[in-house]
Design a protein around this motif. Sequence first.
Motif, PDB file in Angstrom:
ATOM      1  N   ARG A 130     -11.934  23.242   6.197  1.00  0.00           N
ATOM      2  CA  ARG A 130     -13.362  23.503   6.025  1.00  0.00           C
ATOM      3  C   ARG A 130     -13.999  22.524   5.044  1.00  0.00           C
ATOM      4  O   ARG A 130     -15.058  21.955   5.314  1.00  0.00           O
ATOM      5  N   THR A 131     -13.381  22.333   3.895  1.00  0.00           N
ATOM      6  CA  THR A 131     -13.969  21.440   2.891  1.00  0.00           C
ATOM      7  C   THR A 131     -13.943  19.989   3.357  1.00  0.00           C
ATOM      8  O   THR A 131     -14.897  19.240   3.108  1.00  0.00           O
TER       9      THR A 131
ATOM     10  N   VAL B 247     -18.838  19.003 -12.780  1.00  0.00           N
ATOM     11  CA  VAL B 247     -18.750  19.113 -11.319  1.00  0.00           C
ATOM     12  C   VAL B 247     -17.384  19.678 -10.933  1.00  0.00           C
ATOM     13  O   VAL B 247     -17.267  20.509 -10.022  1.00  0.00           O
ATOM     14  N   LEU B 248     -16.335  19.245 -11.636  1.00  0.00           N
ATOM     15  CA  LEU B 248     -14.991  19.760 -11.379  1.00  0.00           C
ATOM     16  C   LEU B 248     -14.910  21.247 -11.695  1.00  0.00           C
ATOM     17  O   LEU B 248     -14.346  22.032 -10.910  1.00  0.00           O
ATOM     18  N   VAL B 249     -15.467  21.646 -12.828  1.00  0.00           N
ATOM     19  CA  VAL B 249     -15.457  23.071 -13.186  1.00  0.00           C
ATOM     20  C   VAL B 249     -16.200  23.882 -12.127  1.00  0.00           C
ATOM     21  O   VAL B 249     -15.722  24.938 -11.681  1.00  0.00           O
ATOM     22  N   TYR B 250     -17.384  23.389 -11.733  1.00  0.00           N
ATOM     23  CA  TYR B 250     -18.158  24.063 -10.695  1.00  0.00           C
ATOM     24  C   TYR B 250     -17.347  24.174  -9.408  1.00  0.00           C
ATOM     25  O   TYR B 250     -17.323  25.242  -8.760  1.00  0.00           O
TER      26      TYR B 250
ATOM     27  N   ILE C 233     -15.810  26.890  -5.235  1.00  0.00           N
ATOM     28  CA  ILE C 233     -15.266  26.527  -3.921  1.00  0.00           C
ATOM     29  C   ILE C 233     -13.748  26.676  -3.878  1.00  0.00           C
ATOM     30  O   ILE C 233     -13.221  27.489  -3.120  1.00  0.00           O
ATOM     31  N   THR C 234     -13.037  25.903  -4.680  1.00  0.00           N
ATOM     32  CA  THR C 234     -11.573  25.841  -4.575  1.00  0.00           C
ATOM     33  C   THR C 234     -10.933  27.210  -4.717  1.00  0.00           C
ATOM     34  O   THR C 234     -10.107  27.609  -3.883  1.00  0.00           O
ATOM     35  N   GLY C 235     -11.281  27.928  -5.774  1.00  0.00           N
ATOM     36  CA  GLY C 235     -10.694  29.248  -5.978  1.00  0.00           C
ATOM     37  C   GLY C 235     -11.149  30.269  -4.956  1.00  0.00           C
ATOM     38  O   GLY C 235     -10.321  30.852  -4.234  1.00  0.00           O
ATOM     39  N   PRO C 236     -12.451  30.512  -4.831  1.00  0.00           N
ATOM     40  CA  PRO C 236     -12.913  31.565  -3.903  1.00  0.00           C
ATOM     41  C   PRO C 236     -12.519  31.348  -2.452  1.00  0.00           C
ATOM     42  O   PRO C 236     -12.086  32.291  -1.784  1.00  0.00           O
ATOM     43  N   TRP C 237     -12.667  30.129  -1.928  1.00  0.00           N
ATOM     44  CA  TRP C 237     -12.399  29.943  -0.501  1.00  0.00           C
ATOM     45  C   TRP C 237     -10.925  30.159  -0.177  1.00  0.00           C
ATOM     46  O   TRP C 237     -10.587  30.639   0.906  1.00  0.00           O
ATOM     47  N   LEU C 238     -10.040  29.821  -1.110  1.00  0.00           N
ATOM     48  CA  LEU C 238      -8.617  30.077  -0.896  1.00  0.00           C
ATOM     49  C   LEU C 238      -8.309  31.565  -1.047  1.00  0.00           C
ATOM     50  O   LEU C 238      -7.606  32.151  -0.220  1.00  0.00           O
ATOM     51  N   LEU C 239      -8.837  32.179  -2.096  1.00  0.00           N
ATOM     52  CA  LEU C 239      -8.553  33.585  -2.363  1.00  0.00           C
ATOM     53  C   LEU C 239      -9.143  34.502  -1.288  1.00  0.00           C
ATOM     54  O   LEU C 239      -8.513  35.492  -0.888  1.00  0.00           O
ATOM     55  N   ILE C 240     -10.335  34.180  -0.805  1.00  0.00           N
ATOM     56  CA  ILE C 240     -10.933  34.996   0.251  1.00  0.00           C
ATOM     57  C   ILE C 240     -10.091  34.911   1.524  1.00  0.00           C
ATOM     58  O   ILE C 240      -9.890  35.904   2.229  1.00  0.00           O
ATOM     59  N   GLY C 241      -9.575  33.712   1.826  1.00  0.00           N
ATOM     60  CA  GLY C 241      -8.697  33.569   2.982  1.00  0.00           C
ATOM     61  C   GLY C 241      -7.452  34.435   2.859  1.00  0.00           C
ATOM     62  O   GLY C 241      -7.046  35.110   3.811  1.00  0.00           O
ATOM     63  N   HIS C 242      -6.834  34.440   1.672  1.00  0.00           N
ATOM     64  CA  HIS C 242      -5.667  35.292   1.449  1.00  0.00           C
ATOM     65  C   HIS C 242      -6.047  36.765   1.584  1.00  0.00           C
ATOM     66  O   HIS C 242      -5.296  37.555   2.180  1.00  0.00           O
ATOM     67  N   ALA C 243      -7.194  37.149   1.040  1.00  0.00           N
ATOM     68  CA  ALA C 243      -7.616  38.545   1.108  1.00  0.00           C
ATOM     69  C   ALA C 243      -7.823  38.990   2.546  1.00  0.00           C
ATOM     70  O   ALA C 243      -7.511  40.140   2.901  1.00  0.00           O
ATOM     71  N   GLU C 244      -8.334  38.098   3.383  1.00  0.00           N
ATOM     72  CA  GLU C 244      -8.629  38.474   4.768  1.00  0.00           C
ATOM     73  C   GLU C 244      -7.380  38.555   5.644  1.00  0.00           C
ATOM     74  O   GLU C 244      -7.472  38.919   6.815  1.00  0.00           O
ATOM     75  N   THR C 245      -6.218  38.240   5.090  1.00  0.00           N
ATOM     76  CA  THR C 245      -4.979  38.534   5.811  1.00  0.00           C
ATOM     77  C   THR C 245      -4.627  40.006   5.677  1.00  0.00           C
ATOM     78  O   THR C 245      -3.760  40.508   6.412  1.00  0.00           O
TER      79      THR C 245
ATOM     80  N   THR D 217     -21.735  17.594  -1.918  1.00  0.00           N
ATOM     81  CA  THR D 217     -20.823  16.643  -1.275  1.00  0.00           C
ATOM     82  C   THR D 217     -19.646  16.322  -2.175  1.00  0.00           C
ATOM     83  O   THR D 217     -18.483  16.314  -1.735  1.00  0.00           O
ATOM     84  N   ALA D 218     -19.910  16.041  -3.439  1.00  0.00           N
ATOM     85  CA  ALA D 218     -18.835  15.727  -4.380  1.00  0.00           C
ATOM     86  C   ALA D 218     -17.904  16.915  -4.553  1.00  0.00           C
ATOM     87  O   ALA D 218     -16.674  16.756  -4.593  1.00  0.00           O
ATOM     88  N   SER D 219     -18.451  18.108  -4.622  1.00  0.00           N
ATOM     89  CA  SER D 219     -17.629  19.302  -4.801  1.00  0.00           C
ATOM     90  C   SER D 219     -16.715  19.533  -3.596  1.00  0.00           C
ATOM     91  O   SER D 219     -15.536  19.866  -3.755  1.00  0.00           O
ATOM     92  N   LEU D 220     -17.253  19.359  -2.403  1.00  0.00           N
ATOM     93  CA  LEU D 220     -16.431  19.532  -1.204  1.00  0.00           C
ATOM     94  C   LEU D 220     -15.318  18.495  -1.142  1.00  0.00           C
ATOM     95  O   LEU D 220     -14.178  18.806  -0.777  1.00  0.00           O
ATOM     96  N   ALA D 221     -15.629  17.248  -1.506  1.00  0.00           N
ATOM     97  CA  ALA D 221     -14.618  16.191  -1.498  1.00  0.00           C
ATOM     98  C   ALA D 221     -13.524  16.478  -2.526  1.00  0.00           C
ATOM     99  O   ALA D 221     -12.320  16.299  -2.252  1.00  0.00           O
TER     100      ALA D 221
END
Length: 292
Positions: free
Chosen positions: A39-40, A67-70, A75-87, A179-183
């Motif tokens: 996705r990212t 930008v890294l903290v943001y 993005i990095t934490g929530p999108w991974l954790l939400i994916g795990h939760a939806e299993t 864009t920078a955050s997704l990259a």
Amino acid sequence: MSKRGWLLFLGMGVIWGVPYAMIRVAVRDFDPVFVAFGRTLLGALVLAPFALYSKVLWPVLRQWRWVLVYTLVEITGPWLLIGHAETRLTSSTVGLLIAAVPLIAIVITTRLGHERLDMRRALGLVIGFAGVTALVGLDIDVSNLGALAAIGVSVIGYALGPIIIDRKLADLPPIGVVTASLAIAAALYLPFALWRVPDRFPAGASWSVVGLGLLCTALAFVVFFALIGEVGPSRATVITYINPAVALLIGVSLLNEPLTAGMAIGFPLVIAGSILGTARAKDRPEVVAARA
């Protein structure tokens, strides 16, 4: 609101309401870290030409620490954790729990001294958290506490993201930050995703990842920026109250997820509490939480 404004508004409500169903479909066959990486990566590749053409990346990179903290909290934490939760949890339940983000944001901004907790907001918090309690108490058993914790961390991250933008990155071009955050997120996921490349690519899961990257990430931000230009940042963030309803409707109607007592009781309480708690809050920054 103009006709164009209403179309953009309804479009955003749908676009940021469908990711939960897509994630649910994708993690049935793919590891959550591979889903988040795909996705990212797709989102970054689509938005990069616009960011490069507009020459908005360099100012963002000069603020790379924040930008890294943001990126980590939004993005990095929530999108991974939400994916795990939806299993473990249904997409409807996850979408409704994420609706508690405005409530957590009120708590954080009040503790930081950025906002004042008056009686109206206090009532909103009580009502909203009563709704979360109903969702958790009636729908989630003890075997899913890990998934619930993952959503809890994601909600905190989503609440912190706009605060970081508002306090540290508000003077930067929004599309450059996104864009920078997704990259950055794609780069962080890459080594873990390489170890979890699927042996097979079922059509449903594959198209879900593509949809997450192109529709729910790249297109979502383009439409959201257009909506902000049409109605302003404060009115644009009202989509926060529509996304959970879309997630619930899709989960129940298309994924055959059950409509539970917890949802029936908790959903209206969470939304009512969020509206009460944020109705007179100051305008949000033009880059808001990158919802699931």
